[in-house]
Design an enzyme around this catalytic site. Structure first.
Site, PDB file in Angstrom:
ATOM      1  N   GLY A 156       0.855  -1.194   0.000  1.00  0.00           N
ATOM      2  CA  GLY A 156       0.000   0.000   0.000  1.00  0.00           C
ATOM      3  C   GLY A 156       0.882   1.232   0.000  1.00  0.00           C
ATOM      4  O   GLY A 156       2.066   1.180  -0.371  1.00  0.00           O
ATOM      5  N   ARG A 157       0.312   2.335   0.475  1.00  0.00           N
ATOM      6  CA  ARG A 157       1.037   3.608   0.435  1.00  0.00           C
ATOM      7  C   ARG A 157       2.336   3.558   1.241  1.00  0.00           C
ATOM      8  O   ARG A 157       3.370   4.066   0.794  1.00  0.00           O
ATOM      9  CB  ARG A 157       0.140   4.726   0.975  1.00  0.00           C
ATOM     10  CG  ARG A 157      -0.976   5.084   0.014  1.00  0.00           C
ATOM     11  CD  ARG A 157      -2.066   5.864   0.719  1.00  0.00           C
ATOM     12  NE  ARG A 157      -2.864   4.950   1.543  1.00  0.00           N
ATOM     13  CZ  ARG A 157      -4.189   5.007   1.654  1.00  0.00           C
ATOM     14  NH1 ARG A 157      -4.864   5.943   1.047  1.00  0.00           N
ATOM     15  NH2 ARG A 157      -4.846   4.135   2.405  1.00  0.00           N
ATOM     16  N   ILE A 158       2.287   2.933   2.432  1.00  0.00           N
ATOM     17  CA  ILE A 158       3.501   2.902   3.272  1.00  0.00           C
ATOM     18  C   ILE A 158       4.540   1.978   2.644  1.00  0.00           C
ATOM     19  O   ILE A 158       5.735   2.313   2.587  1.00  0.00           O
ATOM     20  CB  ILE A 158       3.153   2.483   4.719  1.00  0.00           C
ATOM     21  CG1 ILE A 158       2.195   3.510   5.345  1.00  0.00           C
ATOM     22  CG2 ILE A 158       4.420   2.342   5.568  1.00  0.00           C
ATOM     23  CD1 ILE A 158       1.565   3.076   6.660  1.00  0.00           C
ATOM     24  N   ARG A 179      -1.719  -8.412  -2.265  1.00  0.00           N
ATOM     25  CA  ARG A 179      -2.939  -9.052  -2.788  1.00  0.00           C
ATOM     26  C   ARG A 179      -3.132  -8.702  -4.252  1.00  0.00           C
ATOM     27  O   ARG A 179      -3.515  -9.521  -5.057  1.00  0.00           O
ATOM     28  CB  ARG A 179      -4.166  -8.580  -1.992  1.00  0.00           C
ATOM     29  CG  ARG A 179      -4.381  -9.369  -0.725  1.00  0.00           C
ATOM     30  CD  ARG A 179      -5.508  -8.796   0.072  1.00  0.00           C
ATOM     31  NE  ARG A 179      -5.249  -7.382   0.388  1.00  0.00           N
ATOM     32  CZ  ARG A 179      -5.965  -6.651   1.227  1.00  0.00           C
ATOM     33  NH1 ARG A 179      -7.006  -7.191   1.811  1.00  0.00           N
ATOM     34  NH2 ARG A 179      -5.672  -5.397   1.476  1.00  0.00           N
ATOM     35  N   ILE A 238       6.320  -3.474  10.987  1.00  0.00           N
ATOM     36  CA  ILE A 238       5.735  -2.187  11.427  1.00  0.00           C
ATOM     37  C   ILE A 238       4.236  -2.185  11.136  1.00  0.00           C
ATOM     38  O   ILE A 238       3.602  -1.136  11.129  1.00  0.00           O
ATOM     39  CB  ILE A 238       6.407  -0.967  10.746  1.00  0.00           C
ATOM     40  CG1 ILE A 238       6.311  -1.047   9.210  1.00  0.00           C
ATOM     41  CG2 ILE A 238       7.830  -0.794  11.203  1.00  0.00           C
ATOM     42  CD1 ILE A 238       6.564   0.280   8.518  1.00  0.00           C
ATOM     43  N   ALA A 239       3.672  -3.384  10.870  1.00  0.00           N
ATOM     44  CA  ALA A 239       2.268  -3.445  10.454  1.00  0.00           C
ATOM     45  C   ALA A 239       1.351  -3.607  11.665  1.00  0.00           C
ATOM     46  O   ALA A 239       0.807  -2.616  12.178  1.00  0.00           O
ATOM     47  CB  ALA A 239       2.094  -4.576   9.450  1.00  0.00           C
ATOM     48  N   ARG A 240       1.179  -4.814  12.126  1.00  0.00           N
ATOM     49  CA  ARG A 240       0.347  -5.104  13.284  1.00  0.00           C
ATOM     50  C   ARG A 240       0.856  -6.361  13.962  1.00  0.00           C
ATOM     51  O   ARG A 240       1.321  -7.289  13.285  1.00  0.00           O
ATOM     52  CB  ARG A 240      -1.112  -5.366  12.869  1.00  0.00           C
ATOM     53  CG  ARG A 240      -1.957  -4.140  12.668  1.00  0.00           C
ATOM     54  CD  ARG A 240      -2.272  -3.437  13.995  1.00  0.00           C
ATOM     55  NE  ARG A 240      -3.105  -2.265  13.803  1.00  0.00           N
ATOM     56  CZ  ARG A 240      -2.647  -1.029  13.538  1.00  0.00           C
ATOM     57  NH1 ARG A 240      -1.361  -0.804  13.428  1.00  0.00           N
ATOM     58  NH2 ARG A 240      -3.486  -0.027  13.404  1.00  0.00           N
ATOM     59  N   GLU A 269      -0.096  -6.533  22.323  1.00  0.00           N
ATOM     60  CA  GLU A 269       0.578  -5.361  22.901  1.00  0.00           C
ATOM     61  C   GLU A 269      -0.396  -4.554  23.756  1.00  0.00           C
ATOM     62  O   GLU A 269      -1.604  -4.578  23.490  1.00  0.00           O
ATOM     63  CB  GLU A 269       1.170  -4.487  21.770  1.00  0.00           C
ATOM     64  CG  GLU A 269       0.132  -3.893  20.842  1.00  0.00           C
ATOM     65  CD  GLU A 269       0.775  -3.140  19.664  1.00  0.00           C
ATOM     66  OE1 GLU A 269       1.655  -3.681  18.996  1.00  0.00           O
ATOM     67  OE2 GLU A 269       0.323  -1.992  19.448  1.00  0.00           O
ATOM     68  N   HIS A 287       5.459   0.569  19.321  1.00  0.00           N
ATOM     69  CA  HIS A 287       4.435   1.015  18.360  1.00  0.00           C
ATOM     70  C   HIS A 287       4.532   2.529  18.129  1.00  0.00           C
ATOM     71  O   HIS A 287       3.577   3.273  18.409  1.00  0.00           O
ATOM     72  CB  HIS A 287       3.031   0.612  18.830  1.00  0.00           C
ATOM     73  CG  HIS A 287       2.032   0.557  17.715  1.00  0.00           C
ATOM     74  ND1 HIS A 287       0.961  -0.311  17.699  1.00  0.00           N
ATOM     75  CD2 HIS A 287       1.941   1.263  16.557  1.00  0.00           C
ATOM     76  CE1 HIS A 287       0.251  -0.113  16.597  1.00  0.00           C
ATOM     77  NE2 HIS A 287       0.838   0.839  15.891  1.00  0.00           N
ATOM     78  N   ILE A 288       5.678   2.958  17.604  1.00  0.00           N
ATOM     79  CA  ILE A 288       5.928   4.404  17.443  1.00  0.00           C
ATOM     80  C   ILE A 288       6.157   4.807  15.989  1.00  0.00           C
ATOM     81  O   ILE A 288       6.640   5.913  15.725  1.00  0.00           O
ATOM     82  CB  ILE A 288       7.136   4.868  18.299  1.00  0.00           C
ATOM     83  CG1 ILE A 288       8.414   4.069  17.948  1.00  0.00           C
ATOM     84  CG2 ILE A 288       6.817   4.766  19.775  1.00  0.00           C
ATOM     85  CD1 ILE A 288       9.691   4.682  18.507  1.00  0.00           C
TER      86      ILE A 288
HETATM   87  C1  8YV Z   1      -1.191   4.534  15.679  1.00  0.00           C
HETATM   88  C2  8YV Z   1      -1.028   2.902  13.696  1.00  0.00           C
HETATM   89  O1  8YV Z   1      -0.276   5.195  16.451  1.00  0.00           O
HETATM   90  O2  8YV Z   1      -2.134   4.349  12.220  1.00  0.00           O
HETATM   91  C3  8YV Z   1      -1.971   3.207  12.590  1.00  0.00           C
HETATM   92  O3  8YV Z   1      -2.577   2.243  12.062  1.00  0.00           O
HETATM   93  O4  8YV Z   1      -0.715   1.795  13.935  1.00  0.00           O
HETATM   94  C4  8YV Z   1      -0.417   4.003  14.518  1.00  0.00           C
HETATM   95  O5  8YV Z   1      -0.115   5.066  13.661  1.00  0.00           O
HETATM   96  C5  8YV Z   1      -1.912   3.564  16.570  1.00  0.00           C
HETATM   97  O6  8YV Z   1      -2.758   2.696  15.905  1.00  0.00           O
HETATM   98  C6  8YV Z   1      -2.712   4.326  17.612  1.00  0.00           C
HETATM   99  O7  8YV Z   1      -3.903   4.861  17.106  1.00  0.00           O
END
Ligand code: 8YV
Length: 328
Positions: A156-158, A179, A238-240, A269, A287-288
Site C-alpha cells: 500500500g502507500r507505506i 494481494r 511495522i504493520a500489526r 501489545e 508502536h511508534i
Molecule cells: C497509531 C497505527 O499510532 O495508524 C496506525 O494504524 O498503527 C499508529 O499510527 C496507533 O494505531 C494508535 O492509534
C-alpha cells in the site's frame, strides 16, 4: 439545536479537543485512563460520535450499548479494532487517517530496518553496560543495507514509501508481494518487482511487513515462513501484532534461523512475548512508527475533521465503510 455529543476516548492534543469543543459537546479523557470495554460502553451510551485510537475495540457489544452512535473516527490508518460489518449493520460510519502518516511511517520502517541490520540497539546496550574495552574484527558486524534485496509484504502507500527509500536512496533491489499488483507506472516509480510470497521469503535480505491485519493475515509469518528465509535475513514488522507468530519468531531468533528482527508491533501489545525480551538479536520499539509531533497532530486533526464534516452534512472525509444512514 443541541450540538452532537462526542467522546474522545484517549488523551490527545488539547488543541484538537478544543477544536472539537467549538462544534460539539465533548467528553474527553485528559487523564488518559484505559477504560475497560464495559467502562467505554457506559460512556458511549449517550454519544453521537466517538474519536478512538487503535486500542479501543468497536464491536457489536459496544454498538448495542450506543443507540445514538453514528460515527467512530479512528486516529489510525489501521482499523482492525473496528468490526466493520457490525458497524455497517448498525448504521455507524467508520473513518481512519490515511495519507497523513505515510511518509513518517515509511521513515520509521527504514530506521528500524537499519537499526536491525546494523545492530544499533544491541551495540548500545553493550556500550552502556561498560563492556566495550577493545576493538575486534567482528564486533557487532551486521548486514549491509545498500545494494541488498529489500522484500516488502503489503504494498500500500507505506510499502511504496519504503520501496522508494530503498530503491532510490540505498540502491536496493526491491521486490514485493501484495494481494493485487501495482500499476506498471507505480512499479516503475518504486523500482519494485512483483514476486510470489514464496520468492519474497526465499530471496529478501530485509523483509518488511506493511500489510493490514485481517483474519487472512493472522500469522502470515510463522515458523514455516521463517524456515524459508535466508539465515542471514532480517525481518521488520511495522504493520500489526498478530501478523507474525511472536513465539515462533523468538525461537527462530534464538536458534539464529534468521539474523535479526525489528519489531514495532506485537501480539497482545502492550504486552510483549517474554521470549522476545530474552533474545539479543531483536530491536524492540513500542508502536511508534507514526510518532512524530507533526504527524500525530495531523492524525488527530484528520480524525476531528471527519467528525466535523460528518455532522455538518458534508460526509466523512476518509470513510472505511458505507453504512445506510441511521434513522433518528
Ligand atoms: C497509531 C497505527 O499510532 O495508524 C496506525 O494504524 O498503527 C499508529 O499510527 C496507533 O494505531 C494508535 O492509534
Amino acid at each position: 439545536m443541541t450540538p452532537p455529543r462526542i467522546l474522545v476516548a484517549r488523551n490527545i492534543f488539547p488543541e484538537v479537543v478544543e477544536r472539537l469543543s467549538q462544534h460539539f459537546d465533548v467528553e474527553s479523557n485528559p487523564e488518559d485512563i484505559i477504560w475497560t470495554p464495559a467502562e467505554l460502553a457506559e460512556r458511549v451510551k449517550d454519544k453521537d460520535g466517538v474519536l478512538t485510537t487503535g486500542s479501543q475495540r468497536v464491536d457489536a457489544a459496544l454498538l448495542a450499548a450506543a443507540p445514538r452512535l453514528r460515527i467512530v473516527a479512528n486516529m489510525a490508518v489501521g482499523y482492525n479494532n473496528f468490526d466493520v460489518d457490525a458497524m455497517t449493520a448498525a448504521g455507524v460510519q467508520g473513518t481512519n487517517t490515511p495519507d497523513v502518516l505515510t511518509e513518517t511511517t515509511a521513515d520509521f520502517g527504514f530506521a528500524l530496518l537499519m537499526a536491525t541490520a546494523r545492530r544499533v540497539t544491541e551495540s548500545e546496550h553493550y556500550l552502556r553496560a561498560g563492556k566495550w574495552n577493545r576493538w575486534s574484527y567482528d564486533m557487532f558486524a551486521g548486514s549491509d543495507v545498500h545494494g541488498s534485496t529489500l522484500g516488502i509484504l503489503g504494498m500500500g502507500r507505506i510499502g511504496q514509501g519504503i520501496a522508494r527509500r530503498g530503491a532510490h536512496g540505498f540502491g536496493m533491489n526491491v521486490i514485493y508481494h501484495n494481494r493485487s499488483r501495482l500499476s506498471p507506472e507505480l512499479e516503475a516509480e518504486c523500482k519494485a518487482r512483483y514476486v510470489s510470497k514464496e520468492e519474497l521469503l526465499r530471496t529478501a535480505d530485509h523483509l518488511v511487513l506493511v500489510l493490514p491485519y485481517t483474519p487472512e493475515s493472522h500469522h502470515a509469518i510463522g515458523a514455516a515462513e521463517i524456515a524459508q528465509m535466508k539465515s542471514t535475513a532480517n525481518l521488520i514488522n511495522i504493520a500489526r501484532g498478530g501478523i507474525v507468530d511472536d513465539a515462533a519468531l523468538a525461537q527462530a531468533l534464538k536458534d539464529k534461523r534468521i539474523a535479526a528482527a525489528g519489531l514495532d508491533v506485537f501480539e497482545g501489545e502492550p504486552k510483549v512475548h517474554p521470549a522476545l525480551l530474552e533474545v539479543p538479536n531483536v530491536v524492540l520499539t513500542p508502536h511508534i512508527a507514526s510518532a512524530t509531533v507533526p504527524t500525530r497532530l495531523a492524525m488527530a486533526n484528520l480524525a476531528a475533521d471527519n467528525l466535523i464534516a460528518f455532522f455538518d452534512g458534508r460526509g466523512a472525509l476518509t470513510p472505511v465503510n458505507r453504512p445506510a444512514p441511521k434513522r433518528a
